[in-house]
Write an enzyme that holds these catalytic residues in place. Sequence first.
Site, PDB file in Angstrom:
ATOM      1  CD  GLU A 168      -2.966  -1.103   0.462  1.00 44.19           C
ATOM      2  OE1 GLU A 168      -3.207  -0.043  -0.135  1.00 44.19           O
ATOM      3  OE2 GLU A 168      -3.634  -2.135   0.310  1.00 44.19           O
ATOM      4  CB  SER A 226     -13.783   0.203  -5.803  1.00 42.65           C
ATOM      5  OG  SER A 226     -12.429   0.255  -5.431  1.00 42.65           O
ATOM      6  NE  ARG A 234      -8.978   7.430  -7.123  1.00 44.38           N
ATOM      7  CZ  ARG A 234      -8.764   6.146  -6.861  1.00 44.38           C
ATOM      8  NH1 ARG A 234      -7.816   5.499  -7.506  1.00 44.38           N
ATOM      9  NH2 ARG A 234      -9.471   5.526  -5.961  1.00 44.38           N
ATOM     10  CG  ASN A 278      -5.296   5.077  -3.661  1.00 43.50           C
ATOM     11  OD1 ASN A 278      -4.113   5.342  -3.467  1.00 43.50           O
ATOM     12  ND2 ASN A 278      -5.811   3.913  -3.327  1.00 43.50           N
ATOM     13  CE1 TYR A 284       0.431   2.032  -3.960  1.00 46.20           C
ATOM     14  CE2 TYR A 284      -0.752   3.990  -4.664  1.00 46.20           C
ATOM     15  CZ  TYR A 284      -0.744   2.739  -4.089  1.00 46.20           C
ATOM     16  OH  TYR A 284      -1.919   2.191  -3.643  1.00 46.20           O
TER      17      TYR A 284
END
Length: 391
Positions: A168, A226, A234, A278, A284
Amino acid sequence: MESKTSVGSFQHVLLLLFLLFCFGGVFYTYYKPAMSWLSCPIVSASTHKICTDECLNFLTENYNQSVNSTVLNYTKVNQQQQQLITKAAVTGANTIILIWRWPFGYKFDDKACSPKFGIEGCQFTDNRSQYDEAHGVLFHHRDITTDLETLLKRPRPPHQKWVWMNMESPDNSGRQTVLNDLFNLTTNYRRDSDVWVPYGRILSASEEDKPFKIPPKDKLVCWIVSNWNPYFRRVKYFTELSRYIKIEAYGRHFNRYVSNENYKTILPSCKFYLAFENSIYKDYFTEKLFNSLEVGTVPVVLGPPRENYEEFIPPDSFIHIDDFKTPQELAEHLKFLDTNSPMYEQYFNWRQHFTAHGSLFGIEHACRSCEHIKNNKGFRVFKNLNKWFWG
Ligand SMILES: *[C@@H]1O[C@H](CO)[C@@H](O)[C@H](O)[C@H]1NC(C)=O
Ligand SMILES: *[C@@H]1O[C@H](CO)[C@@H](O)[C@H](O)[C@H]1NC(C)=O
Ligand SMILES: *[C@@H]1O[C@H](CO)[C@@H](O)[C@H](O)[C@H]1NC(C)=O
Ligand SMILES: *[C@@H]1O[C@H](CO)[C@@H](O)[C@H](O)[C@H]1NC(C)=O
Ligand SMILES: *[C@@H]1O[C@H](CO)[C@@H](O)[C@H](O)[C@H]1NC(C)=O
């Protein structure tokens, strides 16, 4: 965490799929997942079941029940330690990796290290009674819980390396000061981690790969989201962009749920896919990017600067939002490419020589960590994890 794949070799698709659902701030989502298509409470590498984000939420919520590990009597352990180390040395052709908790509950098998990664001689165990024998202990950041306190009191066998695993971004991982000077190795998407496992890799096309053909397209720009958060960059960009170009947007927020099967059909049928991360961090870029590349859809990326992407993927394989002054200019470029096939096809030139593949969550980290530990017997301390990862 907003998508799923198809096309290309079935296995790779599955790998991608798994990754796809396992990352990207799933657990920081702001909704209660609908469980309607939850079909995989436990993911198994051998059956190649995939895990959706709903499924992962389910796993997390039910984690306390699903984990039942032996709590050791430390006094006993101390007495047995020397004996066990000796035993390991005698029987020890294998490098033993203790998986402290299965990452997100996802279990995997050491037998896959050889066929998948060409790594031999690894033994994974989740039996904490084997702690003293283990050459490495793998800790998944999101699964480190209150048992840490107990863990810290535990004597550390001199040969043993603790591996910190996390896929993450820092925004999606809780900082824990107590973790600072505990680990010996890191396994992470960051290029500068000890055991680097990116979300996907560009590989030379092999003879087994079918010659690439751009899949048929009936949509211009797609986005599957989601984790809809109006404060994410974004979402702001999307809102502005959608004023100038039609975007097929899917996900809960749009009342257009996408099942795994749907995902496999939707993604390749879009000329462009908004691979919007995100959170923005160096190195990343997630399954959103690699899935698009694999299935033959041009990713439009929002993430770290273009230069960073170009360290990992061909410069002409994607469109970066920073290539344009405004969302409107980007929209115009996409519309131009829509009417100009030769120009659009340029974005796939790299496919003549390369393919894209997603990484395998958990198992790849464990196999590669095992290999690293096997090949690097020396002392190693990872100082100040917090400063390195969270800055
Ligand atoms: C396990 O249960 C405890 C007590 O109910 C709770 O505080 C903790 O957050 C749970 N852990 C996980 C990983 O869900
Ligand atoms: C954990 O495992 C032990 C031994 O197998 C069993 O007796 C116990 O009931 C289990 N606990 C839970 C919460 O499942
Ligand atoms: C732990 O093991 C030691 C030595 O075998 C024993 O004396 C002690 O009672 C054990 N403690 C627990 C909590 O089981
Ligand atoms: C765990 O390991 C210990 C020590 O090697 C062994 O005695 C025990 O049977 C193992 N437990 C399981 C469930 O495999
Ligand atoms: C691993 O790191 C810990 C904590 O910094 C250190 O105490 C230990 O000696 C290290 N072990 C090895 C084998 O490098």
